[in-house]
Scaffold this motif. Structure first.
Motif, PDB file in Angstrom:
ATOM      1  N   SER A  80      51.917  49.077  49.736  1.00  0.00           N
ATOM      2  CA  SER A  80      53.090  48.865  48.896  1.00  0.00           C
ATOM      3  C   SER A  80      52.711  48.773  47.426  1.00  0.00           C
ATOM      4  O   SER A  80      53.563  48.896  46.554  1.00  0.00           O
ATOM      5  CB  SER A  80      53.811  47.584  49.308  1.00  0.00           C
ATOM      6  OG  SER A  80      53.015  46.453  48.998  1.00  0.00           O
ATOM      7  N   GLY A  81      51.423  48.554  47.149  1.00  0.00           N
ATOM      8  CA  GLY A  81      50.986  48.446  45.775  1.00  0.00           C
ATOM      9  C   GLY A  81      51.237  47.084  45.171  1.00  0.00           C
ATOM     10  O   GLY A  81      50.989  46.866  43.999  1.00  0.00           O
ATOM     11  N   LYS A  82      51.759  46.176  45.988  1.00  0.00           N
ATOM     12  CA  LYS A  82      52.013  44.815  45.521  1.00  0.00           C
ATOM     13  C   LYS A  82      50.757  43.983  45.686  1.00  0.00           C
ATOM     14  O   LYS A  82      50.134  43.975  46.742  1.00  0.00           O
ATOM     15  CB  LYS A  82      53.123  44.174  46.343  1.00  0.00           C
ATOM     16  CG  LYS A  82      54.497  44.320  45.795  1.00  0.00           C
ATOM     17  CD  LYS A  82      55.462  43.582  46.675  1.00  0.00           C
ATOM     18  CE  LYS A  82      56.411  42.758  45.875  1.00  0.00           C
ATOM     19  NZ  LYS A  82      57.402  42.106  46.725  1.00  0.00           N
ATOM     20  N   LEU A  83      50.414  43.265  44.647  1.00  0.00           N
ATOM     21  CA  LEU A  83      49.245  42.408  44.694  1.00  0.00           C
ATOM     22  C   LEU A  83      49.594  41.114  45.421  1.00  0.00           C
ATOM     23  O   LEU A  83      50.565  40.446  45.085  1.00  0.00           O
ATOM     24  CB  LEU A  83      48.770  42.107  43.271  1.00  0.00           C
ATOM     25  CG  LEU A  83      47.417  41.478  43.110  1.00  0.00           C
ATOM     26  CD1 LEU A  83      46.331  42.347  43.730  1.00  0.00           C
ATOM     27  CD2 LEU A  83      47.117  41.255  41.643  1.00  0.00           C
ATOM     28  N   GLN A  84      48.817  40.800  46.436  1.00  0.00           N
ATOM     29  CA  GLN A  84      49.039  39.603  47.238  1.00  0.00           C
ATOM     30  C   GLN A  84      47.881  38.635  47.025  1.00  0.00           C
ATOM     31  O   GLN A  84      46.795  39.031  46.597  1.00  0.00           O
ATOM     32  CB  GLN A  84      49.101  39.972  48.728  1.00  0.00           C
ATOM     33  CG  GLN A  84      50.094  41.047  49.073  1.00  0.00           C
ATOM     34  CD  GLN A  84      51.470  40.477  49.310  1.00  0.00           C
ATOM     35  OE1 GLN A  84      51.601  39.350  49.737  1.00  0.00           O
ATOM     36  NE2 GLN A  84      52.486  41.267  49.038  1.00  0.00           N
ATOM     37  N   THR A  85      48.090  37.387  47.349  1.00  0.00           N
ATOM     38  CA  THR A  85      47.042  36.375  47.249  1.00  0.00           C
ATOM     39  C   THR A  85      45.823  36.782  48.068  1.00  0.00           C
ATOM     40  O   THR A  85      44.682  36.634  47.623  1.00  0.00           O
ATOM     41  CB  THR A  85      47.568  35.010  47.723  1.00  0.00           C
ATOM     42  OG1 THR A  85      48.737  34.688  46.970  1.00  0.00           O
ATOM     43  CG2 THR A  85      46.542  33.927  47.544  1.00  0.00           C
ATOM     44  N   ALA A  86      46.057  37.330  49.233  1.00  0.00           N
ATOM     45  CA  ALA A  86      44.958  37.751  50.109  1.00  0.00           C
ATOM     46  C   ALA A  86      44.092  38.828  49.451  1.00  0.00           C
ATOM     47  O   ALA A  86      42.880  38.870  49.660  1.00  0.00           O
ATOM     48  CB  ALA A  86      45.505  38.263  51.435  1.00  0.00           C
ATOM     49  N   ASP A  87      44.702  39.674  48.628  1.00  0.00           N
ATOM     50  CA  ASP A  87      43.951  40.722  47.932  1.00  0.00           C
ATOM     51  C   ASP A  87      42.993  40.107  46.916  1.00  0.00           C
ATOM     52  O   ASP A  87      41.855  40.555  46.767  1.00  0.00           O
ATOM     53  CB  ASP A  87      44.904  41.691  47.227  1.00  0.00           C
ATOM     54  CG  ASP A  87      45.868  42.361  48.190  1.00  0.00           C
ATOM     55  OD1 ASP A  87      45.452  42.671  49.331  1.00  0.00           O
ATOM     56  OD2 ASP A  87      47.037  42.561  47.811  1.00  0.00           O
ATOM     57  N   ILE A  88      43.444  39.091  46.226  1.00  0.00           N
ATOM     58  CA  ILE A  88      42.586  38.409  45.256  1.00  0.00           C
ATOM     59  C   ILE A  88      41.464  37.672  45.978  1.00  0.00           C
ATOM     60  O   ILE A  88      40.307  37.717  45.566  1.00  0.00           O
ATOM     61  CB  ILE A  88      43.411  37.457  44.370  1.00  0.00           C
ATOM     62  CG1 ILE A  88      44.383  38.287  43.526  1.00  0.00           C
ATOM     63  CG2 ILE A  88      42.512  36.595  43.490  1.00  0.00           C
ATOM     64  CD1 ILE A  88      45.414  37.497  42.791  1.00  0.00           C
ATOM     65  N   LEU A  89      41.801  37.004  47.071  1.00  0.00           N
ATOM     66  CA  LEU A  89      40.776  36.323  47.868  1.00  0.00           C
ATOM     67  C   LEU A  89      39.720  37.311  48.358  1.00  0.00           C
ATOM     68  O   LEU A  89      38.528  37.009  48.348  1.00  0.00           O
ATOM     69  CB  LEU A  89      41.406  35.591  49.047  1.00  0.00           C
ATOM     70  CG  LEU A  89      42.186  34.322  48.702  1.00  0.00           C
ATOM     71  CD1 LEU A  89      42.963  33.831  49.916  1.00  0.00           C
ATOM     72  CD2 LEU A  89      41.247  33.248  48.191  1.00  0.00           C
TER      73      LEU A  89
END
Length: 103
Positions: A60-69
């Motif tokens: 989706s191209g949305k940045l999620q907390t899990a992506d940063i982790l």
């Protein structure tokens, strides 16, 4: 126009950085050049981390907390600190919600 946006962007965290520098032992009003340098480094780090996180982000191209982790997973200290802050944030949200229910 480009210079104005650079100046505006450069001043994003000036107040906070000055306070942190003082808290870590600098003078109450550190040199503007020192603050600018640290701010530039902070913004560069945020930019790089965001790009790393976006490269593994969901379709989706949305940045999620899990992506940063995921992006900081190899740095144990940062990973632990982020997890701690996320836990505290959840606790604060729950406390605010409970407080709102009491009113």
């Amino acid at each position: 126009s480009q210079e104005k946006s650079n100046l505006k962007r450069k001043r994003t965290f000036t107040r906070e950085i000055r306070m942190m520098m003082y808290g870590f032992g600098d003078v109450p009003n550190p040199l503007p050049e020192s603050v600018d340098l640290i701010e530039e480094l902070v913004l560069e780090y945020i930019h790089e981390m965001t790009h790393q996180a976006l490269s593994v982000a969901s379709k989706s191209g949305k940045l999620q907390t899990a992506d940063i982790l995921f992006a900081i997973r190899k740095d144990r200290k940062k990973f632990a600190r982020v997890e701690e802050l996320l836990t505290k944030n959840d606790e604060l949200k729950k406390a605010r919600k409970a407080f709102d229910l009491l009113e």
